[in-house]
Design a protein around this motif. Structure first.
Motif, short mmCIF file in Angstrom:
data_model
loop_
_atom_site.label_atom_id
_atom_site.label_comp_id
_atom_site.label_asym_id
_atom_site.label_seq_id
_atom_site.Cartn_x
_atom_site.Cartn_y
_atom_site.Cartn_z
N THR A 35 -5.76 -12.94 10.02
CA THR A 35 -5.77 -11.97 11.12
C THR A 35 -4.35 -11.49 11.42
O THR A 35 -4.11 -10.29 11.58
CB THR A 35 -6.37 -12.60 12.39
OG1 THR A 35 -7.72 -13.02 12.12
CG2 THR A 35 -6.37 -11.61 13.54
N VAL A 36 -3.42 -12.44 11.48
CA VAL A 36 -2.02 -12.08 11.76
C VAL A 36 -1.47 -11.18 10.67
O VAL A 36 -0.80 -10.18 10.94
CB VAL A 36 -1.16 -13.35 11.91
CG1 VAL A 36 0.32 -12.99 12.00
CG2 VAL A 36 -1.58 -14.15 13.14
N LEU A 37 -1.76 -11.52 9.41
CA LEU A 37 -1.28 -10.70 8.30
C LEU A 37 -1.90 -9.31 8.33
O LEU A 37 -1.21 -8.30 8.07
CB LEU A 37 -1.60 -11.38 6.97
CG LEU A 37 -0.78 -12.64 6.63
CD1 LEU A 37 -1.31 -13.28 5.35
CD2 LEU A 37 0.70 -12.30 6.50
N GLY A 38 -3.19 -9.25 8.64
CA GLY A 38 -3.86 -7.96 8.69
C GLY A 38 -3.29 -7.06 9.77
O GLY A 38 -3.06 -5.86 9.55
N ALA A 69 0.69 -3.94 21.16
CA ALA A 69 0.55 -5.33 21.60
C ALA A 69 -0.55 -5.47 22.64
O ALA A 69 -1.32 -6.45 22.62
CB ALA A 69 1.87 -5.82 22.18
N MET A 70 -0.68 -4.52 23.54
CA MET A 70 -1.72 -4.59 24.57
C MET A 70 -3.11 -4.51 23.95
O MET A 70 -4.03 -5.23 24.36
CB MET A 70 -1.53 -3.47 25.60
CG MET A 70 -0.33 -3.68 26.49
SD MET A 70 -0.18 -2.45 27.80
CE MET A 70 -1.55 -2.91 28.86
N GLY A 76 -7.94 -9.73 21.08
CA GLY A 76 -7.89 -11.18 20.91
C GLY A 76 -8.65 -11.91 21.99
O GLY A 76 -9.43 -12.83 21.71
N VAL A 77 -8.44 -11.51 23.24
CA VAL A 77 -9.16 -12.14 24.35
C VAL A 77 -10.66 -11.90 24.23
O VAL A 77 -11.48 -12.79 24.46
CB VAL A 77 -8.63 -11.61 25.70
CG1 VAL A 77 -9.52 -12.05 26.86
CG2 VAL A 77 -7.21 -12.09 25.94
N GLY A 78 -11.02 -10.66 23.84
CA GLY A 78 -12.43 -10.34 23.66
C GLY A 78 -13.09 -11.22 22.60
O GLY A 78 -14.22 -11.68 22.77
N SER A 79 -12.38 -11.46 21.49
CA SER A 79 -12.92 -12.29 20.41
C SER A 79 -12.93 -13.77 20.79
O SER A 79 -13.89 -14.49 20.51
CB SER A 79 -12.10 -12.10 19.12
OG SER A 79 -12.25 -10.81 18.62
N ASN A 119 -10.55 -15.93 15.10
CA ASN A 119 -9.61 -14.87 14.69
C ASN A 119 -8.92 -14.25 15.89
O ASN A 119 -7.81 -13.72 15.78
CB ASN A 119 -10.36 -13.79 13.91
CG ASN A 119 -11.44 -13.12 14.74
OD1 ASN A 119 -12.36 -13.80 15.21
ND2 ASN A 119 -11.35 -11.84 14.93
N GLY A 120 -9.58 -14.34 17.06
CA GLY A 120 -8.97 -13.80 18.27
C GLY A 120 -7.69 -14.51 18.64
O GLY A 120 -6.81 -13.92 19.27
N LEU A 121 -7.58 -15.78 18.26
CA LEU A 121 -6.36 -16.52 18.56
C LEU A 121 -5.17 -15.91 17.85
O LEU A 121 -4.06 -15.83 18.41
CB LEU A 121 -6.53 -17.99 18.16
CG LEU A 121 -5.36 -18.93 18.49
CD1 LEU A 121 -5.07 -18.89 19.98
CD2 LEU A 121 -5.67 -20.35 18.04
N GLY A 122 -5.38 -15.45 16.62
CA GLY A 122 -4.31 -14.78 15.88
C GLY A 122 -3.86 -13.51 16.58
O GLY A 122 -2.66 -13.23 16.69
N ASN A 123 -4.84 -12.73 17.08
CA ASN A 123 -4.50 -11.50 17.80
C ASN A 123 -3.75 -11.80 19.09
O ASN A 123 -2.81 -11.09 19.45
CB ASN A 123 -5.78 -10.72 18.12
CG ASN A 123 -6.32 -9.98 16.91
OD1 ASN A 123 -5.59 -9.70 15.97
ND2 ASN A 123 -7.60 -9.66 16.93
N VAL A 124 -4.20 -12.84 19.81
CA VAL A 124 -3.55 -13.20 21.07
C VAL A 124 -2.10 -13.63 20.82
O VAL A 124 -1.18 -13.23 21.54
CB VAL A 124 -4.33 -14.31 21.79
CG1 VAL A 124 -3.52 -14.88 22.95
CG2 VAL A 124 -5.66 -13.77 22.31
#
Length: 264
Positions: A35-38, A69-70, A76-79, A119-124
């Motif tokens: 997720t972070v790489l994507g 970032a927002m 991320g929070v949604g996932s 995967n949301g953790l990566g976005n967060v």
């Protein structure tokens, strides 16, 4: 007391899903890393653009990163905390929603808490790092009032994203499909709102605003950064968030009333 009990039960639901996910730790770590790489690929695109131009439709590099970032944080929070909304179509199609209807706990919260998107953790994480880096680079006087307003805008953006996910996935009550193509389509369009919408044509701007994915990143950031007319519209972000939550709840309740189960 009732609210605290509901929150406690919700966190226990998510905790159970987290423990299940962590049974396969390396798989979870790979998902977070991917997720972070994507998402990082999008940042490479932003960097490539600003290597050629100093501004993009009046927005500097770090201002665009702030919007980016927002949106990442909201996704991320949604996932991470509300991934169950994406399982709703399958529950309706397979009749699994029946089990939720007989439990003494709000059906909406049971649905949203029925899964955890690791995967949301990566976005967060990535969104948080980018936002922290961006706030120190943008031209904003960080007084206590400004910080408080920034928190209100961020929370409103998160609420708007969750409401959009719930509303679009609730359409599955009418489509009766095992997957929600509408929700997926709106999510893809939401990716366009990671950048200043002034770079798009009028028609696309109107569409993104009406959905209203622009209130997840673009307009809140514009309100904080003082970006002209967009900043004025961005002041409505908390109001839009409340309206989106009410509308999403009403759509879900209307769908629930017409739910006829899948039989046995």
């Amino acid at each position: 007391m009732v609210l605290l009990m509901m929150i406690r039960v919700y966190l226990r639901l998510l905790g159970a899903h987290l423990r299940a996910v962590l049974e396969y730790r390396y798989d979870a770590l790979l998902t977070i890393g991917a997720t972070v790489l994507g998402q990082g690929a999008g940042l490479v695109f932003v960097g490539a653009v600003f290597a050629q131009v100093p501004e993009l439709a009046g927005w500097t590099r770090w201002e665009v990163v702030c919007v980016y970032a927002m949106v990442l944080l909201a996704e991320g929070v949604g996932s991470l905390f509300f991934e169950g909304t994406w399982q709703l179509a399958g529950m309706i199609n397979g009749g699994d929603l029946d089990y939720l209807l007989v439990r003494p706990y709000p059906v909406t919260l049971q649905v949203t808490g029925s899964a955890l998107g690791v995967n949301g953790l990566g976005n967060v994480l990535l969104g948080g790092v980018l936002l922290v880096g961006a706030v120190g680079q943008v031209d904003v006087d960080w007084q206590p009032v400004t910080i408080g307003w920034a928190v209100v805008l961020l929370v409103s953006a998160l609420a708007t994203k969750v409401a959009i996910n719930l509303a679009t996935n609730s359409v599955a009550f009418w489509l009766l499909s095992p997957s929600s193509s509408l929700a997926a389509g709106v999510h893809v369009l939401g990716d366009l709102a990671r950048y200043p919408i002034t770079v798009y044509g009028v028609g696309l701007r109107v569409l993104l605003t009406l959905l209203p994915v622009t209130f997840v990143g673009y307009f809140p950031a514009a309100a904080l950064l003082g970006k002209g007319v967009s900043a004025t519209v961005g002041l409505l972000t908390p109001v839009v968030a409340v309206l989106c939550l009410i509308i999403a709840r009403q759509i879900f309740k209307a769908g629930l009333r017409r739910y006829e189960s899948a039989g046995s």
